[in-house]
Design a protein around this motif. Structure first.
Motif, PDB file in Angstrom:
ATOM      1  N   HIS A 113       4.298  11.046  -3.734  1.00 24.49           N
ATOM      2  CA  HIS A 113       3.586  10.014  -4.070  1.00 24.49           C
ATOM      3  C   HIS A 113       3.357   9.653  -5.579  1.00 24.49           C
ATOM      4  O   HIS A 113       3.590   8.414  -5.860  1.00 24.49           O
ATOM      5  N   GLN A 114       3.344  10.566  -6.295  1.00 20.45           N
ATOM      6  CA  GLN A 114       3.279  10.423  -7.733  1.00 20.45           C
ATOM      7  C   GLN A 114       4.566   9.941  -8.306  1.00 20.45           C
ATOM      8  O   GLN A 114       4.600   9.127  -9.205  1.00 20.45           O
ATOM      9  N   ASP A 115       5.544  10.599  -7.802  1.00 19.95           N
ATOM     10  CA  ASP A 115       7.114   9.899  -8.334  1.00 19.95           C
ATOM     11  C   ASP A 115       7.044   8.777  -8.193  1.00 19.95           C
ATOM     12  O   ASP A 115       7.558   8.036  -8.976  1.00 19.95           O
ATOM     13  N   GLU A 116       6.649   7.944  -6.781  1.00 20.74           N
ATOM     14  CA  GLU A 116       6.901   6.733  -6.668  1.00 20.74           C
ATOM     15  C   GLU A 116       5.597   5.861  -7.622  1.00 20.74           C
ATOM     16  O   GLU A 116       6.034   5.009  -8.091  1.00 20.74           O
ATOM     17  N   GLU A 117       4.297   6.103  -7.385  1.00 19.45           N
ATOM     18  CA  GLU A 117       3.515   5.473  -8.116  1.00 19.45           C
ATOM     19  C   GLU A 117       3.641   5.501  -9.600  1.00 19.45           C
ATOM     20  O   GLU A 117       3.090   4.557 -10.287  1.00 19.45           O
ATOM     21  N   GLN A 118       3.961   6.617 -10.299  1.00 28.47           N
ATOM     22  CA  GLN A 118       3.869   6.798 -11.657  1.00 28.47           C
ATOM     23  C   GLN A 118       5.470   6.542 -12.310  1.00 28.47           C
ATOM     24  O   GLN A 118       5.417   5.747 -13.375  1.00 28.47           O
ATOM     25  N   ASP A 119       6.434   6.504 -11.622  1.00 32.47           N
ATOM     26  CA  ASP A 119       7.522   6.170 -12.002  1.00 32.47           C
ATOM     27  C   ASP A 119       8.550   5.145 -11.527  1.00 32.47           C
ATOM     28  O   ASP A 119       8.952   4.121 -12.108  1.00 32.47           O
ATOM     29  N   VAL A 158       5.502  -3.572  -3.797  1.00 30.99           N
ATOM     30  CA  VAL A 158       4.798  -2.459  -4.302  1.00 30.99           C
ATOM     31  C   VAL A 158       3.416  -2.556  -4.217  1.00 30.99           C
ATOM     32  O   VAL A 158       2.741  -1.269  -3.764  1.00 30.99           O
ATOM     33  N   HIS A 159       2.776  -3.617  -4.378  1.00 28.67           N
ATOM     34  CA  HIS A 159       1.327  -3.361  -4.110  1.00 28.67           C
ATOM     35  C   HIS A 159       0.932  -3.249  -2.836  1.00 28.67           C
ATOM     36  O   HIS A 159      -0.334  -2.468  -2.642  1.00 28.67           O
ATOM     37  N   GLY A 160       1.454  -3.804  -2.047  1.00 31.66           N
ATOM     38  CA  GLY A 160       1.565  -3.261  -0.714  1.00 31.66           C
ATOM     39  C   GLY A 160       1.547  -1.734  -0.162  1.00 31.66           C
ATOM     40  O   GLY A 160       0.723  -1.156   0.608  1.00 31.66           O
ATOM     41  N   GLY A 167      -1.226   0.396  -1.547  1.00 35.39           N
ATOM     42  CA  GLY A 167      -2.383   0.368  -0.616  1.00 35.39           C
ATOM     43  C   GLY A 167      -2.228   1.152   0.535  1.00 35.39           C
ATOM     44  O   GLY A 167      -3.136   1.868   1.026  1.00 35.39           O
ATOM     45  N   GLU A 168      -0.725   1.404   1.032  1.00 36.31           N
ATOM     46  CA  GLU A 168      -0.552   2.321   2.076  1.00 36.31           C
ATOM     47  C   GLU A 168      -0.677   3.670   1.538  1.00 36.31           C
ATOM     48  O   GLU A 168      -1.167   4.630   2.308  1.00 36.31           O
ATOM     49  N   HIS A 169      -0.350   3.908   0.397  1.00 36.75           N
ATOM     50  CA  HIS A 169      -0.750   5.322  -0.200  1.00 36.75           C
ATOM     51  C   HIS A 169      -1.917   5.640  -0.055  1.00 36.75           C
ATOM     52  O   HIS A 169      -2.553   6.754   0.149  1.00 36.75           O
ATOM     53  N   PRO A 201       6.466   1.445 -10.939  1.00 34.79           N
ATOM     54  CA  PRO A 201       6.198   0.340 -12.169  1.00 34.79           C
ATOM     55  C   PRO A 201       7.429  -0.328 -12.656  1.00 34.79           C
ATOM     56  O   PRO A 201       7.353  -1.393 -13.087  1.00 34.79           O
ATOM     57  N   ILE A 202       8.517   0.354 -12.548  1.00 29.83           N
ATOM     58  CA  ILE A 202       9.633  -0.262 -12.890  1.00 29.83           C
ATOM     59  C   ILE A 202      10.129  -1.341 -11.902  1.00 29.83           C
ATOM     60  O   ILE A 202      10.621  -2.462 -12.348  1.00 29.83           O
ATOM     61  N   LEU A 203       9.912  -1.175 -10.536  1.00 26.37           N
ATOM     62  CA  LEU A 203      10.307  -2.294  -9.664  1.00 26.37           C
ATOM     63  C   LEU A 203       9.610  -3.301  -9.762  1.00 26.37           C
ATOM     64  O   LEU A 203       9.840  -4.593  -9.346  1.00 26.37           O
ATOM     65  N   SER A 204       8.201  -2.982 -10.013  1.00 27.02           N
ATOM     66  CA  SER A 204       7.121  -4.250  -9.990  1.00 27.02           C
ATOM     67  C   SER A 204       7.521  -5.275 -11.244  1.00 27.02           C
ATOM     68  O   SER A 204       7.244  -6.588 -10.856  1.00 27.02           O
TER      69      SER A 204
END
Length: 178
Positions: free
Chosen positions: A69-75, A91-93, A96-98, A78-81
């Motif tokens: 989860h940290q890999d996705e949210e921290q790295d 990404v926002h959705g 929220g699922e996380h 942000p790039i994809l957003s």
């Protein structure tokens, strides 16, 4: 020759998106373990085999799944957003699922940590597992079908390298391609 005799190597930090996909598969296997353990406890009680299964699931979701989860949210997120409003909305959705999955984990974690609580109320445990597994399965389905393939086409080699390096460092490893 059968593929099973010579399985392909698991992705490593040089293939961070492949590593995220492989983590999804491990998550799904742990979800299946929980379901099998529920049936096992109903038939055999809370024996050593059930305790071992619950311990493995507990350890995985307490460490590797948290890193994921940290890999996705921290790295990754942000790039994809920053790429498009559509990806930012996706990404926002997913973020929220996380949060929802973390709430499911908060209900499940104390039971796995002290399995005697599972035996006290097996129906409640089964309901918690059902919600936990459904949340993860739905989330993984969306990430696999809507996010990771796009990321593969969007991210540059440098961004993928940085993502892999950050993932390795998060786990206390130093990859040899820094």
């Amino acid at each position: 020759m059968s593929e099973e005799l010579f399985p392909s190597a698991a992705p490593d930090f040089t293939d961070p998106l492949g590593l995220l996909r492989a983590c999804h598969q491990r998550i799904l296997r742990h979800c299946e373990t929980l379901e099998k353990a529920i049936a096992h406890v109903k038939e055999n009680g809370l024996d050593a085999e059930a305790r071992k299964a619950f311990g493995q699931v507990y350890r995985y979701f307490s460490t590797a799944a948290q890193h994921h989860h940290q890999d996705e949210e921290q790295d990754l997120f942000p790039i994809l957003s920053r790429q498009s409003l559509k990806l930012a909305d996706l990404v926002h959705g997913l973020k929220g699922e996380h949060k929802a999955m973390a709430a499911h984990w908060d209900a499940l974690q104390p039971l796995l940590e002290k399995p005697d609580r599972i035996a006290e109320d097996q129906e409640r445990f089964a309901t918690i597992v059902e919600g936990f597994n459904a949340a993860y399965r739905n989330h993984i389905e969306q990430e696999e079908s809507e996010l990771l393939d796009r990321a593969q086409h969007i991210l540059s080699s440098a961004q993928l390298r940085d993502l892999g390096n950050n993932m390795a460092e998060r786990r206390g490893l130093r990859p040899n391609y820094l």
